[in-house]
Design a protein around this motif. Structure first.
Motif: not given
Lengths: 344, 160
Positions: B27-30, A252, B132-134, B137, B129, B58-59, B17, A210, B21-22, A293
């Motif tokens: 799952s990282n759209f921001l 995956g 996007g930082h975990p 968030q 910036r 992002l959930p 795979q 993510r 998924d491919a 990062r």
């Protein structure tokens, strides 16, 4: 007048007019013995005779008089075989872990140049020669002509390698790591113990992505630890940086690792050598995102030195090589890659 | 195990795979856009607000599409909250431009078009910036800044 002569002789040796000698140490198997490259403290690479644990060290000490015809008075001639550890922050103290001596001549005088034979039989050499950032372990022969005012001595450094055989137990390293809800990966390296010319074969499997990853690399880090108790000092050195992925992975996806160790200058893993220092190696898996990062996971590996084997015939080597490539669809794997719990 | 002169360099087995998924959406759209500057108020008490629109999958963010209006001092507030509470190194904001607030300038000062554009672009970089930082968030202040209509300066700081 005896005292007068004594003063003159002292003055003569003080001003260099006394008899002196050059010492030369020559090994008996100098023609046949292999040499190994070893880096010195100033970074220069020199070649030294290579020895292994248990081998006999024998040779001759040549004492050549500088001024033929004049006598050389001495208090004894001896040769020593020494293995010592020197910590750079404590230079005065040499910790000798091997110290053997052979007397070559009792106190007396030499009237002409002379050669003395010596043999140190089956010498124990428990550790590998090592020159590092803060510590040095070396083995050397030292021949000494003792004299009243100043000794004449000569040293001959040798290099010792410690060999190991294939470890009986060599489990793979397999682990799942991550940051909750952000990044989960499973990484696997095929072994935990690698020899110096081995290949690290592995993979990174992405379970969750993510964050926006820009690239991934594996670094090999060498950590030299000196000192004990409260005065422990770690010196880290990145030996290699090897990019294994460029671009953003998705869930995956599996990224292979194939890192050939022979190209890097490394030593075997050394643990608590004579309770003075350690040299350990780590694989550092580093992921870097779009904002620079860094996310990383460090894992220790054990490096060992394999003895050179006699080269098999070319056709036999070719047969093995072809087996390897044909075996890609073969689910069978060799013993060392069997599913065992990874070391942590 | 027999010793061999050729190292075994075969790949380790991997699960093939999944096609979902491919070819699935990342799952990282921001994406956060800072746009549409509007000058609010009259005379000396004028200020500029910007639309801050966030689109994400992002959930951790409650709303997948949110739109709020913010001014420069709101961005400053967010920077201070994060510097105090989170462990991240907060990127710099575009300048405060105090000189532009002085009278007798030849141009429009704070409301000069080129300056607003420069500031808008800097704020957009800043918020992208951070979001996007975990570790950012996790902070309540970030979620309040991005997804609640107005910022409650008396809120209780904490983690999400």
């Amino acid at each position: 007048s005896g005292l007068f002569v004594q003063i003159i002789i002292t003055a003569m040796s003080f001003f260099g007019f006394g008899q002196s000698a050059d010492i030369d140490i020559v090994l008996n198997d100098a023609e046949t013995r292999k040499k190994a490259e070893h880096k010195s403290e100033d970074g220069r690479k020199d070649k030294y005779f290579l020895f292994y644990d248990g081998e006999t060290v024998s040779g001759k000490v040549n004492v050549t008089l500088k001024y033929p015809g004049k006598r050389l008075e001495h208090n004894g001639i001896k040769i020593e075989f020494i293995g010592q550890i020197e910590l750079y922050y404590d230079r005065g103290n040499h910790h000798e872990f091997v110290s053997l001596v052979k007397d070559l001549a009792r106190p007396g005088e030499l009237t002409q140049s002379q050669t003395f034979d010596f043999e140190f039989t089956h010498v124990e050499k428990p550790y590998e020669s090592y020159t590092g950032q803060n510590v040095k372990l070396r083995y050397f022969l030292r021949a000494t002509v003792s004299r009243r005012l100043n000794d004449i001595s000569k040293e001959l450094d040798i290099v010792v390698h410690t060999l190991s055989t294939y470890p009986e137990l060599n489990s793979s390293i397999k682990m799942e790591v991550g940051i909750e809800d952000c990044l989960h990966i499973e990484f696997e390296y095929n072994k935990s113990k690698y020899h110096l010319k081995d290949v690290i074969v592995g993979k990174i499997y992405f379970l969750l992505v993510r964050i926006k990853i820009r690239h991934m690399e594996i670094d090999i880090i060498k950590r030299e630890t000196t000192g004990t108790g409260p005065n422990v000092y770690h010196e880290n050195d990145t030996i290699a940086k090897y990019e294994i992925m460029d671009g953003a992975p998705v869930r995956g996806e599996s990224i292979p690792i194939r890192l050939f160790l022979a190209g890097y200058e490394m030593t075997p893993t050394m643990r608590d050598i004579n309770k003075k220092f350690s040299v350990r190696y780590y694989l550092n898996l580093v992921l870097i995102d779009e904002e620079e990062r860094r996310y990383f996971k460090q894992q220790e590996i054990t490096l060992w030195r394999k003895g050179d084997i006699v080269r098999k015939s070319m056709s036999h080597q070719a047969a093995i090589a072809s087996q390897r490539f044909e075996g890609s669809s073969n689910p069978e794997r060799s013993q060392s890659q069997s599913n065992e719990e990874g070391d942590s | 195990m027999t010793e061999s002169a050729v190292a075994d360099t075969r790949r380790l087995n991997s699960k093939p795979q999944d096609l979902t998924d491919a070819y699935g959406p990342p799952s990282n759209f921001l994406e956060i856009d800072v746009y549409d500057p509007q000058i609010i108020g009259v005379g000396r008490s004028r200020y500029t607000t910007y639309e801050v629109r966030m689109r994400t999958n992002l959930p951790i963010f409650k709303l997948k599409d949110s739109c709020v209006r913010r001014r420069y001092s709101d961005f400053e507030w967010l920077k201070n909250e994060l510097e105090r509470d989170s462990k991240i190194v907060v990127p710099p904001l575009p300048g405060k431009a105090l000189k532009r607030q002085l009278p007798f300038r030849g141009d429009e000062g704070l409301f000069e078009e080129s300056f607003i554009e420069e500031r808008r672009s800097g704020l957009e970089q800043f918020i992208n910036r951070i979001a996007g930082h975990p570790l950012a968030q996790n902070e309540r202040c970030l979620h309040m800044f991005l997804q609640e209509e107005s910022i409650d300066r008396n809120y209780i700081p904490g983690k999400v």
